[in-house]
Scaffold this motif. Sequence first.
Motif, short mmCIF file in Angstrom:
data_model
loop_
_atom_site.label_atom_id
_atom_site.label_comp_id
_atom_site.label_asym_id
_atom_site.label_seq_id
_atom_site.Cartn_x
_atom_site.Cartn_y
_atom_site.Cartn_z
N LEU A 39 60.25 -10.30 -56.17
CA LEU A 39 61.46 -9.98 -55.41
C LEU A 39 62.34 -11.22 -55.23
CD1 LEU A 39 60.03 -7.60 -52.67
CD2 LEU A 39 61.56 -6.99 -54.55
N LEU A 40 61.73 -12.37 -55.02
CA LEU A 40 62.49 -13.61 -54.91
C LEU A 40 63.18 -13.96 -56.23
CD1 LEU A 40 60.38 -16.07 -52.76
CD2 LEU A 40 62.68 -15.30 -52.34
N VAL A 41 62.49 -13.82 -57.33
CA VAL A 41 63.06 -14.14 -58.63
C VAL A 41 64.19 -13.20 -58.98
CG1 VAL A 41 62.54 -14.18 -61.11
CG2 VAL A 41 60.99 -15.25 -59.51
N SER A 42 64.07 -11.93 -58.59
CA SER A 42 65.07 -10.95 -58.99
C SER A 42 66.34 -10.99 -58.14
CB SER A 42 64.46 -9.55 -58.94
OG SER A 42 64.13 -9.21 -57.61
N ALA A 43 66.34 -11.77 -57.07
CA ALA A 43 67.57 -11.90 -56.27
C ALA A 43 68.65 -12.56 -57.12
CB ALA A 43 67.30 -12.72 -55.01
N PRO A 44 69.90 -12.10 -57.02
CA PRO A 44 70.94 -12.51 -57.98
C PRO A 44 71.45 -13.94 -57.88
CG PRO A 44 71.84 -11.02 -56.33
CD PRO A 44 70.38 -11.08 -56.10
N GLY A 45 71.30 -14.63 -56.79
CA GLY A 45 71.82 -15.99 -56.68
C GLY A 45 71.03 -16.79 -55.67
N TRP A 81 71.96 -18.00 -52.71
CA TRP A 81 72.09 -17.53 -51.34
C TRP A 81 71.30 -16.24 -51.13
CZ3 TRP A 81 73.88 -20.31 -47.42
CH2 TRP A 81 74.63 -21.44 -47.73
N ALA A 82 71.24 -15.38 -52.11
CA ALA A 82 70.46 -14.15 -52.00
C ALA A 82 68.97 -14.46 -51.96
CB ALA A 82 70.77 -13.22 -53.17
N ARG A 83 68.53 -15.46 -52.74
CA ARG A 83 67.12 -15.87 -52.69
C ARG A 83 66.77 -16.44 -51.32
NH1 ARG A 83 68.50 -18.05 -57.82
NH2 ARG A 83 67.85 -16.60 -59.42
N ALA A 84 67.69 -17.24 -50.77
CA ALA A 84 67.45 -17.82 -49.45
C ALA A 84 67.35 -16.73 -48.39
CB ALA A 84 68.56 -18.81 -49.11
N LEU A 85 68.23 -15.76 -48.47
CA LEU A 85 68.19 -14.66 -47.52
C LEU A 85 66.91 -13.83 -47.70
CD1 LEU A 85 69.82 -13.25 -45.29
CD2 LEU A 85 70.81 -11.82 -47.06
N THR A 86 66.51 -13.66 -48.93
CA THR A 86 65.29 -12.90 -49.23
C THR A 86 64.06 -13.57 -48.64
OG1 THR A 86 66.29 -12.06 -51.27
CG2 THR A 86 63.90 -11.92 -51.10
N VAL A 87 63.98 -14.89 -48.81
CA VAL A 87 62.79 -15.60 -48.32
C VAL A 87 62.75 -15.64 -46.79
CG1 VAL A 87 63.56 -18.01 -48.21
CG2 VAL A 87 61.26 -17.51 -48.94
N ILE A 88 63.87 -15.44 -46.14
CA ILE A 88 63.88 -15.39 -44.67
C ILE A 88 63.62 -13.97 -44.17
CG2 ILE A 88 65.37 -15.60 -42.64
CD1 ILE A 88 66.61 -18.05 -43.98
N VAL A 89 64.23 -12.98 -44.81
CA VAL A 89 64.19 -11.61 -44.30
C VAL A 89 62.88 -10.88 -44.63
CG1 VAL A 89 65.28 -9.34 -44.50
CG2 VAL A 89 66.68 -11.37 -44.22
N LEU A 90 62.39 -11.01 -45.86
CA LEU A 90 61.20 -10.24 -46.26
C LEU A 90 59.98 -10.51 -45.38
CD1 LEU A 90 61.31 -10.12 -50.17
CD2 LEU A 90 61.93 -8.35 -48.53
N PRO A 91 59.63 -11.78 -45.10
CA PRO A 91 58.47 -11.99 -44.22
C PRO A 91 58.67 -11.46 -42.81
CG PRO A 91 58.97 -13.98 -45.44
CD PRO A 91 60.09 -13.04 -45.68
#
Length: 170
Positions: free
Chosen positions: A25-31, A33-43
């Motif tokens: 899911l982290l790798v598939s984030a488009p940019g 900023w999206a990866r940063a948001l993903t690593v904060i929100v998913l956990p």
Amino acid sequence: MDIIIWIIAGALLPWFPFSWIFNRLLVSAPGAWARALTVIVLPQLGLLLLLKSGAWYVLGQEMPTALRALALFTAIFYAYRAAGTRDVQIWARFMATSGLSLTWLLVGLLPQHWDMQLFVLAWSIPAALMLIWAGVLTKKTGASYLGLSGGFARVLPRLSVLISLTALAA
């Protein structure tokens, strides 16, 4: 139903073997900023799922030793994988997975759920910053690889200081 909650939580709060879903899911984030948001929100979502469903309190003080060993194995496995990479994005992803898997060891030890959410946030923020800086590095140099010719510190000294400080924080 509890097994589905545990599988989803194991994917959002990385726990081997479901940690590959978190990383995918982290790798598939488009940019960046999206990866940063993903690593904060998913956990945070994984922790909220466990807390609101009551699955977290079911374990309480009696979490089986095998599950604690699995969480510790996940942390060591991803820390070992992170030690062997020079790509900042991969390193940040593996360090986040390693640190967030330690959340499972705190079951029953922290008195309030706010403590758990702060612990998860404390591991997510340095990883998010590293992912943003990896995006900046990719835009400036074409890759987030630390083995640049001429030395990374000579090419981008301020960014290298920020990455070093974030690595120390992690």
